[in-house]
Design a protein around this motif. Structure first.
Motif, short mmCIF file in Angstrom:
data_model
loop_
_atom_site.label_atom_id
_atom_site.label_comp_id
_atom_site.label_asym_id
_atom_site.label_seq_id
_atom_site.Cartn_x
_atom_site.Cartn_y
_atom_site.Cartn_z
N GLY A 1 0.82 -1.22 0.00
CA GLY A 1 0.00 0.00 0.00
C GLY A 1 0.85 1.26 0.00
N GLN A 2 0.17 2.39 0.10
CA GLN A 2 0.86 3.69 0.09
C GLN A 2 1.48 3.95 1.47
N ILE A 3 2.73 4.48 1.48
CA ILE A 3 3.36 4.93 2.73
C ILE A 3 3.69 6.41 2.54
N LEU A 4 3.17 7.26 3.43
CA LEU A 4 3.57 8.67 3.31
C LEU A 4 3.79 9.29 4.68
N HIS A 5 4.64 10.32 4.70
CA HIS A 5 4.93 11.05 5.93
C HIS A 5 3.84 12.10 6.15
N THR A 6 3.62 12.48 7.41
CA THR A 6 2.59 13.51 7.66
C THR A 6 2.87 14.81 6.93
N SER A 7 4.15 15.07 6.60
CA SER A 7 4.47 16.31 5.89
C SER A 7 3.88 16.30 4.48
N ALA A 8 3.44 15.12 4.00
CA ALA A 8 2.82 15.04 2.66
C ALA A 8 1.32 14.78 2.77
N TYR A 9 0.81 14.71 3.99
CA TYR A 9 -0.62 14.42 4.22
C TYR A 9 -1.42 15.72 4.25
N LYS A 10 -2.51 15.77 3.51
CA LYS A 10 -3.34 16.98 3.52
C LYS A 10 -4.65 16.76 4.26
N SER A 11 -5.37 15.66 3.88
CA SER A 11 -6.62 15.37 4.60
C SER A 11 -6.95 13.89 4.43
N GLY A 12 -7.96 13.46 5.22
CA GLY A 12 -8.36 12.05 5.16
C GLY A 12 -9.23 11.73 3.95
N ASP A 13 -9.50 12.73 3.12
CA ASP A 13 -10.38 12.56 1.97
C ASP A 13 -9.99 11.36 1.11
N ALA A 14 -8.67 11.23 0.89
CA ALA A 14 -8.17 10.18 0.00
C ALA A 14 -8.23 8.80 0.66
N PHE A 15 -8.58 8.74 1.95
CA PHE A 15 -8.48 7.46 2.67
C PHE A 15 -9.85 6.95 3.14
N ASP B 1 -4.46 -0.72 4.53
CA ASP B 1 -4.39 -0.27 3.13
C ASP B 1 -3.29 0.76 2.94
N ALA B 2 -3.01 1.53 3.99
CA ALA B 2 -2.01 2.61 3.87
C ALA B 2 -1.34 2.85 5.22
N ILE B 3 -0.15 3.45 5.14
CA ILE B 3 0.60 3.76 6.38
C ILE B 3 1.00 5.23 6.34
N ILE B 4 0.74 5.93 7.44
CA ILE B 4 1.16 7.33 7.52
C ILE B 4 2.21 7.45 8.62
N LEU B 5 3.37 7.92 8.24
CA LEU B 5 4.47 8.06 9.20
C LEU B 5 4.35 9.42 9.88
N ALA B 6 3.93 9.39 11.15
CA ALA B 6 3.84 10.64 11.94
C ALA B 6 5.05 10.66 12.86
N THR B 7 6.22 10.46 12.25
CA THR B 7 7.44 10.18 13.02
C THR B 7 8.30 11.43 13.24
N GLY B 8 7.76 12.59 12.95
CA GLY B 8 8.41 13.83 13.34
C GLY B 8 9.44 14.35 12.35
N TYR B 9 10.25 15.28 12.85
CA TYR B 9 11.16 16.05 11.99
C TYR B 9 12.52 16.18 12.65
N LYS B 10 13.51 16.62 11.83
CA LYS B 10 14.82 16.91 12.41
C LYS B 10 15.44 18.13 11.73
N SER B 11 16.41 18.70 12.44
CA SER B 11 17.15 19.84 11.90
C SER B 11 18.08 19.36 10.78
N ASN B 12 18.38 20.23 9.81
CA ASN B 12 19.32 19.85 8.74
C ASN B 12 20.65 20.61 8.84
#
Ligand SMILES: Cc1cc2nc3c(=O)[nH]c(=O)nc-3n(C[C@H](O)[C@H](O)[C@H](O)COP(=O)(O)OP(=O)(O)OC[C@H]3O[C@@H](n4cnc5c(N)ncnc54)[C@H](O)[C@@H]3O)c2cc1C
Ligand SMILES: NC(=O)C1=CN([C@@H]2O[C@H](COP(=O)(O)OP(=O)(O)OC[C@H]3O[C@@H](n4cnc5c(N)ncnc54)[C@H](OP(=O)(O)O)[C@@H]3O)[C@@H](O)[C@H]2O)C=CC1
Ligand SMILES: O=C(O)C(=O)Cc1c[nH]c2ccccc12
Length: 429
Positions: free
Chosen positions: A195-209, A351-362
């Protein structure tokens, strides 16, 4: 820059002239940078800037540019994307609101409009930031990512190399944020999942799910809110909670939990405030461990201060967990073709996985100065309130683990500090 030298001369003789002259010089310097940048589009070449260069046009970069502007000091923001506040514009979900009341998310020198609600929407916050940039005539250089920055001892200047030019300046202000890059964890079997795997930074709404079974990995503020959003769009969300987490009500007795905490901290030690928060949470939310959400040993404010881990401010997710509409799962052992095996031995299809695994400094990827920032987490080695100033004209804004409020404090300090140097330099000439 001849126009610049001329201005410096005038500063010595007429202190009242400082602001107007510096503003004129700023305009000339920016115009010169822009015209030089046109040439730089074909050939990477060197651009000198007399004031501070700020890396990043998020709230922190805008705040420090405004504070400098107020003192008549020109600055130049370099931003990798084509807009201000790229985190908020490009990488956040539709239903996002500020989760702290607006008075704690204000940038210096310009309050939110009184018509805004206590918790402004993402769109309102973005409008405020655009108005802020317009008000202070902040015009960043867009679409240029800083690739390296280092202090040249011979020149006594910072050399900032971007995707299309090299800038030289006496001060460098790092404003790339604690959330510059998404954390993409390696999970066993990740390549097998169909299935689809996406990070929360690419998630807009639950509409697609809608109608889909979705596994949300991570239970910080993003994971908890995205789970609720998925539920509201008729998806069937489960959230992975692999470790302890503090969930607090967003408001206690009609006051924001954050505001109340700040007020109590004026009178009581942090540990006592934590005990009060936990008591109120227990009363309002019940025993969260019964829902699979164990609380950490340290209290919420102490944990935030020591590790940066933000407590979850509940916006309705807990009620859905309690009703069974959002399921809590233990840590993932491995992903399979159609789902996940969990640490407790159970398995489930998704069906899909959303990674709400946070962020880091670059910062470690581009700043060559290694003493000030930790290579491990990309944050200043010295904790708040001492992390804003390094050596040789290096500054940082927005790395306080205190959100926008912390960034505003940094911005004022930096502008005051550079102002002293700026004035003394002007008088030396
Ligand atoms: C979903 C979410 C909600 C949040 N809500 C709140 C809240 O309600 N209240 C609060 O106080 N805080 C909140 N935060 C914390 C957040 O860190 C701040 O809101 C704020 O965005 C921090 O501003 P910043 O300018 O430091 O960083 P950012 O907003 O991340 O801005 C940094 C900028 O630097 C640019 N950049 C990065 N690397 C480079 C490079 N190499 N070259 C050029 N440009 C570069 C980025 O593109 C970006 O535009 C939230 C964070 C998230 C993720
Ligand atoms: N409305 C608002 O104002 C909002 C604000 N925010 C803010 O944005 C910032 C980022 O928040 P967020 O995106 O939630 O990130 P966080 O870093 O706060 O949370 C990340 C979560 O992912 C978990 N995690 C990381 N890796 C794994 C893994 N491999 N397996 C399972 N779980 C994993 C972490 O668990 P563990 O603790 O075990 O490492 C943690 O629960 C925070 O400061 C937050 O407060 C976010 C959303 C909304
Ligand atoms: O939303 C964030 O990530 C913030 O950093 C804001 C914030 C700073 N300190 C806090 C303590 C409790 C909840 C949110 C925050």
């Amino acid at each position: 820059m001849d126009c610049w030298r001329e201005t410096e001369g005038k500063l010595v003789h007429d202190p009242l002239y400082i602001k107007a002259a510096a503003a004129a010089a700023a305009a000339a310097a920016v115009a010169s940078v822009l015209s030089e940048k046109m040439t730089a589009m074909t050939k990477k070449h060197c651009i000198s800037f007399p004031g501070p260069i700020i890396v990043g046009a998020g709230p922190s970069g805008l705040a420090v540019a405004a504070c400098l502007k107020e003192k008549g000091i020109p600055s130049l923001i370099i931003e990798r994307f084509n807009c201000i506040a790229s985190l908020w514009q490009l990488k956040t979900y539709d239903r996002l609101h500020l989760h702290l009341p607006k008075q704690f998310c204000e940038l210096p020198l310009m309050p939110f409009p009184s018509s805004f609600p206590t918790y402004p929407t993402k769109q309102q916050f973005l409008q405020y930031l655009q108005d802020y940039a317009d008000h202070f005539c902040i015009t960043p250089v867009f679409n240029e990512a800083v690739e390296t920055a280092e202090f040249d001892t011979g020149l006594g200047l910072w050399r900032v190399r971007t995707t299309s030019a090299e800038y030289r300046c006496p001060w460098l202000i790092v404003a790339t944020g604690e959330n510059a890059d998404a954390v993409m964890p390696h999970i066993n079997g990740m390549g097998q999942f169909k299935g689809q795997i996406l990070h929360t930074s690419a998630y807009k709404s639950g509409d697609a799910f809608s109608g889909k079974k979705v596994l949300v990995v991570g239970c910080g503020n993003s994971g908890m809110e995205v789970s609720l959003d998925l539920y509201n769009y008729n998806a069937r969300p489960s959230v992975v909670v692999r470790d302890a987490v503090h969930v607090l009500p967003r408001e206690i007795l009609g006051s924001s939990t954050f505001g109340l905490s700040m007020w109590l901290l004026k009178w009581l030690p942090m540990r006592m405030v934590d005990q009060l928060l936990l008591l109120a949470s227990r009363f309002m939310l019940g025993d969260t461990s019964r829902l699979g959400l164990e609380r950490p040993q340290l209290g919420p404010l102490e944990l935030k201060a020591k590790s940066g881990k933000t407590p979850v401010l509940d916006v309705g997710t807990l009620a859905r967990i309690r009703s069974g509409d959002i399921k809590v799962c233990p840590g993932i052992k491995r992903l399979t073709r159609h789902g996940a095996d969990f640490m407790d031995g159970s398995s489930e299809e998704f069906d899909a996985i959303i990674l709400a695994t946070g962020y880091k400094s670059n910062v470690p990827s581009w700043l060559k100065e290694k003493d000030f920032f930790s290579d491990k987490d990309g944050l200043p080695r010295k904790p708040f309130p001492n992390g804003w100033k390094g050596e040789k004209g290096l500054y940082t804004v927005g790395f306080t683990k205190k959100g926008i409020l912390g960034a505003s404090m940094d911005a004022r300090r930096i502008a005051d500090d550079i102002d002293k140097c700026w004035k003394s330099q002007g008088q030396e000439q």
